[in-house]
Each structure stands twice: as C-alpha cells, then as structure tokens.
Design an enzyme around this catalytic site. Structure first.
Site, PDB file in Angstrom:
ATOM      1  CE1 TYR A 103      -3.530   2.396   0.624  1.00 28.99           C
ATOM      2  CE2 TYR A 103      -1.537   3.721   1.726  1.00 28.99           C
ATOM      3  CZ  TYR A 103      -2.908   3.703   1.148  1.00 28.99           C
ATOM      4  OH  TYR A 103      -3.698   5.198   1.023  1.00 28.99           O
ATOM      5  CD1 TRP A 105      -1.285   7.619  -1.389  1.00 22.71           C
ATOM      6  CD2 TRP A 105      -1.443   9.608  -2.081  1.00 22.71           C
ATOM      7  NE1 TRP A 105      -2.742   8.074  -0.956  1.00 22.71           N
ATOM      8  CE2 TRP A 105      -2.237   9.166  -1.612  1.00 22.71           C
ATOM      9  CE3 TRP A 105      -1.105  10.699  -3.336  1.00 22.71           C
ATOM     10  CZ2 TRP A 105      -3.597  10.248  -1.811  1.00 22.71           C
ATOM     11  CZ3 TRP A 105      -1.621  11.607  -3.129  1.00 22.71           C
ATOM     12  CH2 TRP A 105      -3.603  11.216  -2.287  1.00 22.71           C
TER      13      TRP A 105
HETATM   14  N1  LIG Z   1      -1.346   8.949  12.242  1.00 20.98           N
HETATM   15  C1  LIG Z   1      -1.876   8.345  11.183  1.00 20.98           C
HETATM   16  N2  LIG Z   1      -1.517   8.014  10.079  1.00 20.98           N
HETATM   17  C2  LIG Z   1      -1.284   7.679   9.018  1.00 20.98           C
HETATM   18  C3  LIG Z   1      -2.704   8.899   8.378  1.00 20.98           C
HETATM   19  C4  LIG Z   1      -3.439   9.730   9.265  1.00 20.98           C
HETATM   20  O1  LIG Z   1      -4.050  10.620   9.186  1.00 20.98           O
HETATM   21  N3  LIG Z   1      -2.878   9.441  10.438  1.00 20.98           N
HETATM   22  N4  LIG Z   1      -3.006   8.645   7.228  1.00 20.98           N
HETATM   23  C5  LIG Z   1      -3.246   7.610   6.227  1.00 20.98           C
HETATM   24  C6  LIG Z   1      -3.021   8.060   5.375  1.00 20.98           C
HETATM   25  S1  LIG Z   1      -5.078   8.523   4.949  1.00 20.98           S
HETATM   26  C7  LIG Z   1      -2.670   7.324   4.223  1.00 20.98           C
HETATM   27  S2  LIG Z   1      -2.877   7.272   2.394  1.00 20.98           S
HETATM   28  C8  LIG Z   1      -1.452   6.668   4.339  1.00 20.98           C
HETATM   29  C9  LIG Z   1      -0.231   6.935   3.484  1.00 20.98           C
HETATM   30  O2  LIG Z   1       1.085   6.100   3.278  1.00 20.98           O
HETATM   31  P1  LIG Z   1       2.104   6.389   2.311  1.00 20.98           P
HETATM   32  O3  LIG Z   1       1.453   5.878   0.867  1.00 20.98           O
HETATM   33  O4  LIG Z   1       2.672   4.771   2.587  1.00 20.98           O
HETATM   34  O5  LIG Z   1       3.007   7.437   2.587  1.00 20.98           O
HETATM   35  P2  LIG Z   1       3.973   7.676   1.755  1.00 20.98           P
HETATM   36  O6  LIG Z   1       5.199   8.549   2.308  1.00 20.98           O
HETATM   37  O7  LIG Z   1       3.105   8.888   0.254  1.00 20.98           O
HETATM   38  O8  LIG Z   1       4.733   6.266   1.018  1.00 20.98           O
HETATM   39  C10 LIG Z   1       4.801   6.182  -0.268  1.00 20.98           C
HETATM   40  C11 LIG Z   1       6.674   6.191  -0.244  1.00 20.98           C
HETATM   41  O9  LIG Z   1       6.504   5.446  -2.024  1.00 20.98           O
HETATM   42  C12 LIG Z   1       7.855   6.239  -2.397  1.00 20.98           C
HETATM   43  N5  LIG Z   1       8.564   6.783  -4.037  1.00 20.98           N
HETATM   44  C13 LIG Z   1       7.980   7.546  -4.251  1.00 20.98           C
HETATM   45  N6  LIG Z   1       7.556   7.089  -5.719  1.00 20.98           N
HETATM   46  C14 LIG Z   1       8.205   5.999  -5.818  1.00 20.98           C
HETATM   47  C15 LIG Z   1       8.192   5.347  -7.577  1.00 20.98           C
HETATM   48  O10 LIG Z   1       8.757   5.511  -8.220  1.00 20.98           O
HETATM   49  N7  LIG Z   1       9.391   3.835  -6.786  1.00 20.98           N
HETATM   50  C16 LIG Z   1       9.757   3.798  -5.691  1.00 20.98           C
HETATM   51  N8  LIG Z   1       9.995   2.406  -5.891  1.00 20.98           N
HETATM   52  N9  LIG Z   1       8.678   4.120  -4.810  1.00 20.98           N
HETATM   53  C17 LIG Z   1       8.451   5.285  -4.782  1.00 20.98           C
HETATM   54  C18 LIG Z   1       8.526   7.065  -1.457  1.00 20.98           C
HETATM   55  O11 LIG Z   1       9.842   7.266  -1.363  1.00 20.98           O
HETATM   56  C19 LIG Z   1       7.583   6.707  -0.160  1.00 20.98           C
HETATM   57  O12 LIG Z   1       9.074   6.577   0.502  1.00 20.98           O
HETATM   58  O13 LIG Z   1      -0.870   7.013   5.811  1.00 20.98           O
HETATM   59  C20 LIG Z   1      -2.114   6.808   6.807  1.00 20.98           C
HETATM   60  N10 LIG Z   1      -1.582   7.360   8.222  1.00 20.98           N
HETATM   61  N1  LIG Z   2      -1.102  18.252   2.541  1.00 17.25           N
HETATM   62  C1  LIG Z   2      -1.011  16.833   2.326  1.00 17.25           C
HETATM   63  N2  LIG Z   2      -2.867  17.197   1.238  1.00 17.25           N
HETATM   64  C2  LIG Z   2      -2.402  15.537   2.012  1.00 17.25           C
HETATM   65  C3  LIG Z   2      -2.426  14.775   2.356  1.00 17.25           C
HETATM   66  C4  LIG Z   2      -0.968  14.753   2.714  1.00 17.25           C
HETATM   67  O1  LIG Z   2      -0.263  14.022   3.292  1.00 17.25           O
HETATM   68  N3  LIG Z   2      -0.017  16.034   2.670  1.00 17.25           N
HETATM   69  N4  LIG Z   2      -2.738  14.209   2.134  1.00 17.25           N
HETATM   70  C5  LIG Z   2      -3.899  13.026   1.128  1.00 17.25           C
HETATM   71  C6  LIG Z   2      -4.200  12.187   1.968  1.00 17.25           C
HETATM   72  S1  LIG Z   2      -4.093  10.438   1.583  1.00 17.25           S
HETATM   73  C7  LIG Z   2      -5.277  11.486   2.409  1.00 17.25           C
HETATM   74  S2  LIG Z   2      -6.555  10.493   2.688  1.00 17.25           S
HETATM   75  C8  LIG Z   2      -6.323  12.751   2.401  1.00 17.25           C
HETATM   76  C9  LIG Z   2      -6.808  13.075   4.099  1.00 17.25           C
HETATM   77  O2  LIG Z   2      -7.854  14.108   4.340  1.00 17.25           O
HETATM   78  P1  LIG Z   2      -8.684  14.401   5.523  1.00 17.25           P
HETATM   79  O3  LIG Z   2      -8.515  12.919   5.981  1.00 17.25           O
HETATM   80  O4  LIG Z   2      -9.505  15.709   5.170  1.00 17.25           O
HETATM   81  O5  LIG Z   2      -7.736  15.179   6.326  1.00 17.25           O
HETATM   82  P2  LIG Z   2      -6.580  15.257   8.258  1.00 17.25           P
HETATM   83  O6  LIG Z   2      -5.601  16.154   7.760  1.00 17.25           O
HETATM   84  O7  LIG Z   2      -6.530  13.885   8.601  1.00 17.25           O
HETATM   85  O8  LIG Z   2      -8.135  15.964   8.587  1.00 17.25           O
HETATM   86  C10 LIG Z   2      -9.052  16.905   7.946  1.00 17.25           C
HETATM   87  C11 LIG Z   2      -9.759  17.383   9.890  1.00 17.25           C
HETATM   88  O9  LIG Z   2     -10.869  16.318  10.741  1.00 17.25           O
HETATM   89  C12 LIG Z   2      -9.944  17.083  12.176  1.00 17.25           C
HETATM   90  N5  LIG Z   2     -10.452  15.849  12.808  1.00 17.25           N
HETATM   91  C13 LIG Z   2      -9.987  15.096  13.381  1.00 17.25           C
HETATM   92  N6  LIG Z   2     -10.247  13.942  14.202  1.00 17.25           N
HETATM   93  C14 LIG Z   2     -12.157  14.860  13.569  1.00 17.25           C
HETATM   94  C15 LIG Z   2     -13.005  14.192  15.230  1.00 17.25           C
HETATM   95  O10 LIG Z   2     -13.429  13.529  15.683  1.00 17.25           O
HETATM   96  N7  LIG Z   2     -14.013  15.054  14.382  1.00 17.25           N
HETATM   97  C16 LIG Z   2     -13.526  16.108  13.389  1.00 17.25           C
HETATM   98  N8  LIG Z   2     -15.057  17.106  13.161  1.00 17.25           N
HETATM   99  N9  LIG Z   2     -13.435  16.509  12.855  1.00 17.25           N
HETATM  100  C17 LIG Z   2     -12.040  16.068  13.053  1.00 17.25           C
HETATM  101  C18 LIG Z   2      -9.170  17.434  12.279  1.00 17.25           C
HETATM  102  O11 LIG Z   2      -8.840  18.080  12.871  1.00 17.25           O
HETATM  103  C19 LIG Z   2      -8.575  18.067  10.411  1.00 17.25           C
HETATM  104  O12 LIG Z   2      -8.579  19.763  10.031  1.00 17.25           O
HETATM  105  O13 LIG Z   2      -5.611  14.669   2.412  1.00 17.25           O
HETATM  106  C20 LIG Z   2      -4.795  14.124   0.977  1.00 17.25           C
HETATM  107  N10 LIG Z   2      -3.894  15.794   1.342  1.00 17.25           N
HETATM  108 MO   LIG Z   3      -4.757   9.097   2.095  1.00 14.05          MO
END
Ligand SMILES: Nc1nc2c(c(=O)[nH]1)N[C@H]1C(S)=C(S)[C@@H](COP(=O)(O)OP(=O)(O)OC[C@H]3O[C@@H](n4cnc5c(=O)[nH]c(N)nc54)[C@H](O)[C@@H]3O)O[C@H]1N2
Ligand SMILES: Nc1nc2c(c(=O)[nH]1)N[C@H]1C(S)=C(S)[C@@H](COP(=O)(O)OP(=O)(O)OC[C@H]3O[C@@H](n4cnc5c(=O)[nH]c(N)nc54)[C@H](O)[C@@H]3O)O[C@H]1N2
Ligand SMILES: [Mo]
Length: 755
Positions: A103, A105
C-alpha cells in the site's frame, strides 16, 4: 518548455533549470512542491546502491531487522539474491506466502507507477497475497456499497460540483472542515488547485460555512470545537431535533430510503429508552445544547450541504459519522438538488467536487493475480502476528494468511501504519523483506534487500489523471542519483532472470510502452469526441488541455430523478437508513443503523491526558519530501511541530520553541512546540510523516523525530470495515529538558563490509 508532475501539482522547467515552476494557470500552487527538488537531491537520504541487511546475509531470520546495518552490493548480486529467494519461498511456502499488498501513494506518472510495476511482476511470477481498501477511507469503501449501493470511487466521482454549492447552498455544515492544506494533493497529478479559491468564493457569496472540528486550523467562518470522535452524537441530535419538530422530509424518506422507522425508534429512544436530544449530545460533544437546537432550526429552513472529510471515518467506529451524516441529509430531503445534500471528501483531496469531466485514461496493465488471498489493508500487524487466526470483515469470517516474504514498492508502512512499535515486533517475523525505494525511509531501513529506484524527476513519463483536464508528458529533469534504476527496469531484469522476461516486457522498452499507452489514450479521446496529438508531437509540446472539459455533476441525481429505473445497488435499491444485512450479523461495533458507539479511548480524559490529532502535513505528502527544504525548514530543533492551545501549554509548562515528550502505553515521541488558539485545549495536533526514528534513550524506547504513529491505536474501525482508526488516540505530555538525541534518519543507515 518541459513538464513534470507530482501528486501535489504540475510543474514546468527549461533545460538547465535547477528548480521547478508551478504550471502556468495554477491559481494556488502547493507548498509541498517547494520541497521536492531538494528532497530528490538530498544524497544523504537517497538510496544510491543496492543494499542487503547484514543480519539477513548471516541468516538471522529477521531478528535484527528493525535495527541493523547494511552491506552495499552490486546490482548483479542483489538481483541474484532476490530471484533465488523468491523462487525458494514460492517453492517451499507457496505463492500466497508472498505479501505484495504494498500500500502507498508512490508517484504520479502512470507508466512508472511503482505498485503497478510490482504487481505485474508478482502476478506473472505466480501471484501474491494482496490487500484491500486504503488508509484514506477504508470504512467508506466497505460501507458505501451497503448503504448507497455503489463503490466509494463511484460516489466520489459524482460528488456535487463546487460551483453549484457556491451558487445554491446556504449552510455548508463541514464536519472536519474544508481545507486547502489537504487539497494540495490529488492522486496522479494536478494541474490546478481550486479549493482555496473555492473557500474564498463561498465566503464572498455569503454561504454560512460551519467548521465542525476539534481543530480550526486555517478555516474561515464559524468554528464549532467538537470533542474528537463524537460527531455521530451531534449528527443524531440534529436529526432528533428536526424529527421532534416534525420537519423531517417524510415523502423523501419514503421514496428514497429504507429502514427509517427502525432508525427513528432508536433516535427518539423508543428502542433503547434514550432520546438523542440536543441535551444528550451536548455533554458528549462538549457543545452547548441551545447552539445545537438553533442549528437544527436553521437547517430545517435552509438549503444545506452535509459535508464530511475523509478523516471522520479514519477513527474508531468510523462508519457511524459518515452514515449518520447521510441519514441527516436524507431527513432534510435535499439530496439530488444542485448544491445541497451530502458530500464525502470536499477538500480531503483536490478533485472532490471538481467541475470537470472524467476520462478513463489507460494505466500500466496489471494481469489478474492468480492468488485470491488478501487482507484488509490496515490489518498488516495482526496478519503477521496471527497467521491462521480468524477475524471478521465485511460480513464474513476470514483467517490471516501465513506471510513469509514481503515485497513493498511505492509505499511506506513505517509511515502509514499505527502503533509502529507493535508493527516493528511483527515485522521481524517474515523470512525476507524486499523493497524498491528511492530514499532511506524507515521501511527501507527495515528491509533485507533494498533496490534503489528513481524518482519522477529522473525519468520520462506521462501525467494521465482521469480527474484532471490536462495531460502532460513528464520529461526527465536530472540524471538518476547513484545507481538508482527505474522500477520497470528492475522488474524487467528480474523477470528475465526468473524466466518470464518476455511476458513482463512484451518485448517493449520504456519508450515503446509509453507510446503504446498513448495510442490507447488516443482511442479514449476519440470516443469522447476530441483528437490528441500524435505521440512524437505530444512529447514535443509536452502539454495537452482537453477542450470543453467542464461538467457540473450532482450527487445521486440519476437515482433521485428516477428511483426505480436508476435504483441503487443496495439491498433495497434505496439509501439504507437501516441495513438488514448488518442487523443480521450482530456485530457489536456496527449495528443495523447509524448509532452512537463510544470510541475505545478518549471519552473521559484523565489529568494530563490529551486527544492526539494526527492529520496530514502541510509541507509534505505523508513521508515524501520530509528530507526536503520545505519540511526540514518547518521543524523546531529538527523535530516535527505539535500545535498546543495556550492553556495546554501552560498546564504542561512549555513555551513556543520548547520540545515535549508525548507518551502513552504504546510508545513515546518528541515534538517541537507551537502555541496557537486554533484547537481545543484538550487536544494536541501533530501531523503525520516525520521519518520514524526510534532510539533507546536512557533505557526508554523513544521516537525522537515527532512521528505520531509511535502513539496511535492499531485497531480496526469495526468488524465491518477493519479500516484504520488513526485519529482515535490519547496521550500524555511533558516538557523534554534532557539533551536532544541526534536524528539518525537524516543520514544513511550504517554501512559495513561483509564479513
Ligand atoms: N496517524 C496517522 N497515520 C496515517 C494517516 C493519518 O491521518 N494519521 N493517514 C493515512 C493515509 S490517509 C495514508 S494514504 C497513508 C499514506 O501512506 P503512504 O502512501 O505509505 O506514504 P508515502 O510517504 O506517500 O509513501 C510512499 C512511498 O513511496 C516511495 N516512492 C515514491 N515514488 C516511488 C517510485 O517511483 N518508486 C518506488 N519504488 N518508490 C517510490 C516514497 O519514497 C515513499 O516512501 O498514511 C496513513 N497514515
Ligand atoms: N498537504 C497534504 N495534503 C494531503 C495529504 C498529505 O499528506 N499532505 N494526504 C492526502 C491523503 S492520502 C488523504 S487520505 C487526505 C486526507 O484528508 P482528510 O482526512 O480530510 O485530512 P486530515 O488532515 O486527516 O483531517 C482533516 C480534519 O479533520 C479533523 N478531525 C480530526 N478528528 C476529528 C473528529 O473526531 N471530528 C471532526 N469533526 N474532525 C476531526 C482534523 O482536525 C483535520 O482538520 O489528505 C490528502 N491531502
Ligand atoms: Mo490517504
């Protein structure tokens, strides 16, 4: 002019440029992009040569995997080790012993898409255990087919267009807010960022935007500082007050929904003796009851949009708020009309509600995986810890497979998973872990064989995004760092060694594959009534903007206009307010209708306890670019920055610029202190993504860089979705007065020569 793209934007450059310029026409370029080139050029943290973990070479069975040194080897040796090990594991343990869930991005170009490349390779080699759903919205992915009769992606594709909201909506009730911070990002590349300007437009048009969130952040307008994890109670109370006033839309509920009466029995307390009144919710949500009542009254007489960020369901019982929100929108009866109703994900990424047509551009082909075994994506630690053990998922009982080899490519589990200390212990169990990585991430540092990959800036590719009206030829900007190779080249050579080279490459090189994908694009374009330039011309011009690409969709309009002819795919063909298949399962964490179920932790806080909010970082995409200038420049003493309310800071005894230690029974981490009145005083906000750097400091295991997943809870949202519950987490805090441990992640791992 040449072009390139990332999930955080699209860029242009000229030969010889040392940095990128955002694409002409982007109204609000991303902050994340400012740290991209420096991260790619940071050779201290790039993987420059193939590397093999010392303990693995010595046959340690994985014991030292989470704290070991590496031996740099030639490509020939690395690929030889990989192909022999793959053959051994397939032979001894079978194909399903290989976990290729991988899993993450990865990066934006559609040919060099790391997971697709890897999955093509693993599928052709015999197959692999995969993973289902995402960390972004697993609860919605499992829930929506039951309650809306469609996949989350299908619903996302029809979320009501932003301009219609500006024009018609009076109250935007935004659970989790709508944030330009997260809208920097769109998977596969983004030619323009419209959400910041859209928020300004809502303001200018006088739409009443109410941000319901423990954290205000940069939101404008009204802010309701709800207690984390309690949104379902607020939504139920709003619905209750509307029902009590007799203002729920009975004709809408009868025609378009099923199971209202059963739900109403719960709502008004006929089934459990507890009416879900404003007074009831007020004490759970820590909001005034008259404010809740007044909002309910306003909703009864206004055009409203009930909007939910994805974060709402990345929590314990995360199905409940998004289902309850849909039911509130049904009670208001405005679904299917312009600018009102229900939305999931405005601002969570850029394209949700984008007023643009969708085009089904081709992707790099991945053959059918011969192995059907899978796990729900966030159950990785449980799977490694308990092979053969049963668990519930989406109304079935499954057992965890026995994983012996993990291959990860384009993702970073030591970024994305919760309770990383627990993952570390489980991670030592498989016999072998292989990763392709461009950087020494925490996952690369915990792999046995690390194959250095290129970044998009080091190769040619295409930005083809079905949700974006621009197609770009992504030109190579710089030579690969060290000995890094493209994932395609790595897997081509491995397939050759393993006897299925021609199947993997089809005899095509990078250029021929891309020309081939472009030919498929040309067919798609013709079907949609326009012509694309020929391949050579496209490479030359680099940019194609689709003519007449605008389109304003209205969520669920087809169903509302013709509920019989366009019946939903749910159990009744309607929106299920109550769902019979759930009710029949007797799950204790997801019932037959949306309900208030207390989260595992955080309802009653003890002294010095805080909710930890771990949203997405402003300066990075997850862990990507953490070692670039923009992210590094934002840290305090090299640590990720936690935001505290002034009252919390006073209680803990810290001032801005100090370092705190956050801790709970699962782990501990350090973070820099920023003090702002933009969040509740019982919350601490620490974004995700600082590279995980745990060390033993004075006998304690301490993450020294500010990675919140040292503290978060590794638990499925429910037996239904088994999605992650990252946002449900309680911590304690204290000032850190000891010397600051040096980071280890800002340099390469320890290299040794082979004994
Ligand atoms: N506590 C907490 N944890 C969270 C979240 C949260 O809200 N709170 N959010 C969650 C969510 S929504 C998501 S989507 C995940 C994201 O988690 P990930 O998608 O696993 O995070 P990334 O850092 O985007 O990891 C992408 C990796 O791919 C590698 N990469 C990029 N391009 C290439 C390429 O061309 N080739 C290869 N081989 N590697 C490459 C990058 O170096 C990087 O290490 O995290 C989750 N974790
Ligand atoms: N800059 C940046 N943008 C991103 C990403 C990134 O890594 N960096 N990751 C991308 C990815 S993979 C994803 S999935 C999306 C995620 O997008 P979201 O899920 O919308 O983003 P978050 O930052 O996890 O949370 C959004 C808001 O939810 C609020 N929140 C937390 N807990 C609660 C709760 O219990 N109740 C309510 N009402 N609000 C709460 C937080 O305070 C925050 O302001 O973002 C995407 N966009
Ligand atoms: Mo995500």
């Amino acid at each position: 002019m040449k072009y390139t793209a990332a999930h955080w934007g699209a860029y242009q450059f000229n030969d010889g440029d040392t940095d990128l310029t955002p694409l002409t026409g982007d109204p609000a370029p991303s902050r994340i992009g400012k740290g991209w080139v420096s991260a790619v050029r940071n050779l201290d943290t790039r993987v420059l040569k193939p590397a093999v973990r010392k303990g693995w070479l010595e046959g340690d069975g994985g014991a030292h995997r989470c704290n070991d040194s590496f031996v740099e080897v030639s490509w020939d040796r690395a690929l030889d080790l990989v192909s022999r090990e793959m053959a051994r594991v397939r032979e001894v343990h079978g194909d399903s012993a290989i976990f290729g869930g991988s899993y993450g991005w990865s990066s934006s170009g559609r040919f060099h898409h790391a997971q697709s490349q890897m999955r093509r390779f693993l599928s052709l080699g015999g197959g692999f255990t995969s993973s289902r759903e995402t960390y972004s919205h697993a609860a919605a992915e499992v829930l929506f087919p039951h309650i809306l009769g469609m996949k989350n992606t299908a619903f996302q594709d029809q979320v009501t267009a932003q301009p219609l909201v500006s024009e018609h909506c009076e109250i935007m009730l935004a659970f989790g807010g709508i944030s330009a911070r997260t809208a920097q990002v769109m998977s596969a590349g983004n030619s323009y960022h419209e959400v910041g300007p859209w928020i300004d437009e809502l303001d200018a048009k006088g739409v009443r935007v109410i941000t319901i969130s423990p954290e205000k952040g940069e939101a404008k307008g009204e802010w309701w500082a709800i207690k984390p994890g309690t949104d379902t109670a607020l939504i139920l109370a709003l619905t209750y007050e509307i029902v009590a006033a007799g203002k729920h839309d009975r004709p809408f509920l009868d025609r378009y929904t099923s199971g209202w009466d059963h739900f109403e029995n719960y709502l008004v307390g006929r089934s459990d003796g507890l009416p879900k009144t404003a007074e009831w919710a007020a004490q759970i949500c820590d909001l005034p009851s008259d404010q809740i009542k007044a909002l309910a009254a306003d909703l009864m007489r206004s055009k409203s949009m009930i909007s939910m960020t994805w974060s709402m369901q990345r929590a314990d019982h995360g199905e409940q708020p998004i289902w309850a929100g849909l039911v509130l929108a049904c009670a208001l009866g405005q679904i299917g009309q312009p600018g009102t109703g229900y939305a999931f994900g405005y601002g969570s990424t850029s394209p949700v509600g984008r007023a643009a047509k969708l085009f089904p551009w081709p992707s790099f082909p991945v053959p059918i995986n011969p192995v059907s075994e899978f796990i729900p994506v966030a159950r990785i630690t449980d799977c490694l810890n308990a092979p053969g053990e049963p668990y519930r998922y989406n109304l079935t009982t499954r057992t965890y497979p026995d994983i012996r080899l993990i291959w990860w490519s384009g993702g970073n589990p030591f970024h994305h998973h919760q309770d990383l200390c627990k993952l570390e212990a489980a991670w030592c169990k498989p016999e072998t872990i292989i990763t392709n990585e461009h950087s020494w991430t925490a996952t690369a540092r915990r792999a046995d064989i690390v194959l250095p990959a290129t970044t998009p800036l080091e190769r040619n590719d295409m930005m083809l995004n079905r949700r974006d009206p621009t197609l770009l030829y992504m030109s190579k900007m710089m030579e690969p760092a060290g000995q890094a190779r493209h994932d395609f080249d790595i897997f081509s050579e491995l397939s050759d060694r393993m006897g299925f080279g021609p199947l993997f490459t089809k005899g095509l090189d990078e250029e021929a594959w891309q020309a081939n994908m472009w030919a498929r694009c040309e067919t798609v374009a013709k079907q949609h009534g326009f012509e694309l330039p020929e391949w050579e011309a496209f490479k030359d011009i680099g940019r194609f903007d689709i003519p007449d690409a605008g389109e304003q969709r209205i969520a669920l309009k087809g169903f509302i206009d013709d509920p019989e002819g366009e019946a939903l795919g749910s159990e009744t063909g309607k929106i299920t307010v109550s769902n019979q298949s759930f009710a029949g399962e007797e799950m204790n964490d997801c019932f037959g209708h949306p309900a208030w179920i207390e989260p595992t932790e955080g309802i009653a806080l003890e002294a010095n306890e805080y909710h930890l909010i771990t949203g997405q970082p402003d300066t990075r995409l997850h862990s990507q670019n953490d070692m670039g200038d923009e992210s590094l420049g934002s840290k305090i003493d090299g640590r990720e920055v936690a935001t505290l309310h002034p009252e919390a800071a006073a209680r803990i005894g810290v001032v801005a610029g100090d370092v705190i230690r956050l801790y709970n029974a699962r782990g501990a981490c350090l973070a820099g202190v920023m003090i702002r009145e933009v969040l509740r005083s019982d919350c601490i906000s620490l974004p995700t993504g600082a590279w995980y750097d745990p060390q033993i400091v004075d006998g304690d295991y301490l993450e020294v860089h500010g990675n919140p997943n040292a503290l978060t809870l590794d638990k499925g949202c429910s037996e239904l979705s088994q999605g992650n519950a990252a946002h449900t987490c309680v911590v304690r805090a204290e000032k850190w007065s000891k010397p600051l441990p040096d980071l280890t992640v800002s340099g390469p791992p320890r290299f040794v020569t082979e004994a």
